[in-house]
Design an enzyme around this catalytic site. Sequence first.
Site, short mmCIF file in Angstrom:
data_model
loop_
_atom_site.label_atom_id
_atom_site.label_comp_id
_atom_site.label_asym_id
_atom_site.label_seq_id
_atom_site.Cartn_x
_atom_site.Cartn_y
_atom_site.Cartn_z
N ALA A 66 -24.70 -3.62 -29.31
CA ALA A 66 -24.65 -2.65 -28.22
C ALA A 66 -24.44 -3.46 -26.95
O ALA A 66 -25.39 -3.84 -26.26
CB ALA A 66 -25.93 -1.85 -28.16
N SER A 99 -30.00 -3.33 -19.68
CA SER A 99 -29.85 -3.50 -21.13
C SER A 99 -29.91 -2.14 -21.81
O SER A 99 -29.65 -1.12 -21.17
CB SER A 99 -30.95 -4.44 -21.65
OG SER A 99 -30.68 -4.81 -22.98
N ASN A 100 -30.20 -2.10 -23.09
CA ASN A 100 -30.25 -0.83 -23.82
C ASN A 100 -31.22 -0.94 -24.99
O ASN A 100 -31.79 -1.99 -25.23
CB ASN A 100 -28.83 -0.44 -24.29
CG ASN A 100 -28.27 -1.49 -25.22
OD1 ASN A 100 -28.73 -1.66 -26.33
ND2 ASN A 100 -27.27 -2.23 -24.75
N HIS A 101 -31.36 0.16 -25.73
CA HIS A 101 -32.41 0.27 -26.76
C HIS A 101 -32.01 -0.26 -28.13
O HIS A 101 -32.72 0.01 -29.09
CB HIS A 101 -32.78 1.75 -26.94
CG HIS A 101 -33.55 2.32 -25.80
ND1 HIS A 101 -34.75 1.79 -25.38
CD2 HIS A 101 -33.30 3.37 -24.98
CE1 HIS A 101 -35.19 2.50 -24.37
NE2 HIS A 101 -34.32 3.46 -24.10
#
Length: 222
Positions: free
Chosen positions: A99, A33-35
């Site tokens: 995102a 995943s991402n921030h």
Amino acid sequence: FSILAPDRSLTGKHVLVTAGPTVEALDPVRFLSNHSSGKQGYAIAAAIAEKGAKVTLISGPVKIPAPKSVHVVQVSTAQEMLAACEAALPADAAICTAAVSDWRAKELASSKIKKSSDEPPTLRLVENPDILATLSHHQKRPSLVVGFAAETDDVVENAIAKRLRKGCDWLVANDVRVGVFGAERNQVSLIDSTGVEMWPDMEKTDVAQRLAERVSKFFIPS
Ligand code: CTP
Ligand code: CA
């Protein structure tokens, strides 16, 4: 006249907003995943809804509450996000702030991947569908399709090329070297077919407000 009259200029419009990260499972306990905090997308959904539009917010997992008068569809993977977007069509506008994880695991392990005495495992990835590009080329394409781009180098040049590659109408670009993830402020440039408009550094809620006004002008040119 009244300066207090609320601006409901987007009444009757349906606007799709994607926000947050996507989460791609690797095995039952791990993920890619991402921030993304979802803040910018949630602020945009709220600002557009305040102008009277019906808003469908398709969101990956985030830690912020759903905005008032917005229909939230919770998803986790990119494939789910795309399916939810297509199910929500037709829409007058689509604003893709999510995102989206560019990749997912080629094979989803059904059991937890264990350590062994050999080499660490190799993660084989495949590309996820591009939601913004899909909506931009869709049979039911919204009249206005907006993308966002987080860049660390040659922000404007990359964003101009990205707008053309994706086929969207506007691309909002920001420089993420300065730590935008989870922050309250954002400095963006809006790129359309006529050129580049650099917006000053402002609160994400003000970026949302200004974008909502731009969207409203797109539908009702004054
Ligand atoms: N996007 C999308 N689906 C994807 C990837 C990106 O809808 N699979 C959308 C994002 O929501 C954003 C825009 O495309 O509005 C730009 O995302 P970005 O990650 O900057 O673009 P990419 O084409 O993935 O390029 P990069 O290699 O720079 O990550
Ligand atoms: Ca990407």
